[in-house]
Design an enzyme around this catalytic site. Structure first.
Site: not given
Ligand SMILES: [Ca+2]
Length: 356
Positions: A79, A141, A229, A239, A250
């Protein structure tokens, strides 16, 4: 130059009951890229586009693509690679362009740099690294999205690098949203004296970051299995990742939801099944006046453009267009035109056109 109108059939997916007529769309192809990641619209017309493998490209208003020399060397793996590109608020006088990328050993670190764009080259001069996530390490990520606030502060998302736990460690640069000065120094007034660049924590992989018309900051992030989200980003809040999520691991293992831990700020909107959001703009333009005041999100797995209406402290999905390709980024310009950047090989930069 290919500039044909693509007679793409757009399928309207069912959305929640809404009085707003959904807009039929067609697409005009401007250029194509290999694994592009992000784009920025130039004020004089044309675009800057990043490709994950490290190419920074200049696209003229007529669709001619040229490589910009002077881009950073990046570590390309899964990624990660070269990520976002953003213009400084004073770009028209300074020529400053900001980039994010991952580089280094053992998965490397997210880097933020800026340089001066010379379109006559085209080249990027004096590229300097102005922030780097510490410690290094992780895999995917990256986060890596850049947004400038109305007061000129520089906000950057830093993903959890698929490690989870660093998102809850304030002194760790991963899994955070940062608030910086334009030169990369921590902004004054940030909430954590011992983590001076951190604005918010508990983030997983935020691939979208934008301010709305009232100066509020919005970010989306991919959930694990379910639980994408949309968050309103408020100073000092946590958060919740990886301790809470609306999705599952997963492996199928359950994760406590946000409601179980009120100290964590819940998303205003969540998607299960996922849309895999990538890219986001706040739209206030004239070309699609019926979208004014909404967020437009790209979708990777969902291969969609998603429109979210925000009102007060609420957000709801009102439109979803099946584009038939993974969407990596969304942009708009001063005229209110909307552009999509596809993901993958032979990925198109498209301008949206109102269909019949
Ligand atoms: Ca969150």
């Amino acid at each position: 130059m290919i500039r044909e109108i693509l007679a793409t059939v757009v399928i309207f997916l069912a959305s929640s009951a809404s009085a707003i007529a959904q807009t039929p769309l067609e697409f005009e192809q401007i250029a194509t890229f290999d694994q592009p990641w992000a784009m920025a619209v130039l004020p004089q017309g044309g675009f800057l586009v990043t490709e994950k493998a490290g190419r920074l490209a200049y696209v003229s208003a007529t669709g001619e693509v040229r490589t910009i020399e002077g881009a950073p060397s990046v570590t390309v793996d899964g990624q990660v690679g070269l990520h976002d590109v953003a213009l400084a608020p004073d770009f028209e006088t300074s020529g400053l362009v900001y980039l994010t990328w991952v580089d280094g050993t053992n998965g490397g670190a997210l880097h933020l740099g800026r340089g001066r764009l010379d379109l006559a080259g085209p080249r990027l001069d004096d590229l300097q690294i102005i922030w780097r996530a510490e410690p290094m390490g992780g895999s995917g990520h990256p986060g890596a999205m850049i947004a400038f606030g109305p007061d000129g502060h520089l906000f950057v998302t830093s993903g959890d690098r698929q490690l989870g736990d660093p998102a809850q460690v304030l002194g760790d640069g991963r899994g955070k949203i940062l608030r910086l000065m334009a030169d990369g120094a921590p902004a004054s007034g940030n909430p954590f004296p011992n983590a001076p660049e951190v604005w918010t924590s508990g983030h997983r992989n935020p691939y979208g970051l934008t301010f709305d018309g009232t100066g509020r900051l919005w970010s989306h992030e991919m959930g694990p299995r379910g639980g994408d989200e949309l968050n309103m980003i408020v100073v000092g809040q946590n958060y919740g990742w990886p301790l809470v999520s609306e999705g599952r691991q997963y492996s199928g293992r359950a994760i406590p939801n946000h409601a179980s831990r009120p100290e964590f700020t819940p998303p205003l909107l969540e998607w299960t099944p996922i849309i895999a959001p990538a890219g986001m703009i706040y739209y206030d333009g004239l070309v699609f006046p019926e979208w004014q005041g909404s967020l437009l999100l790209g979708g990777l797995a969902s291969q969609a453009l998603v429109r979210v209406e925000i009102s007060g402290n609420t957000a709801r999905e009102v439109d979803r267009w099946d584009i038939g390709h993974r969407i990596r980024d969304v942009a708009t310009d001063v005229d209110g035109q909307v552009y999509l950047l596809e993901d993958g090989s032979n990925a198109r930069l498209l301008r949206l056109i109102r269909g019949n």
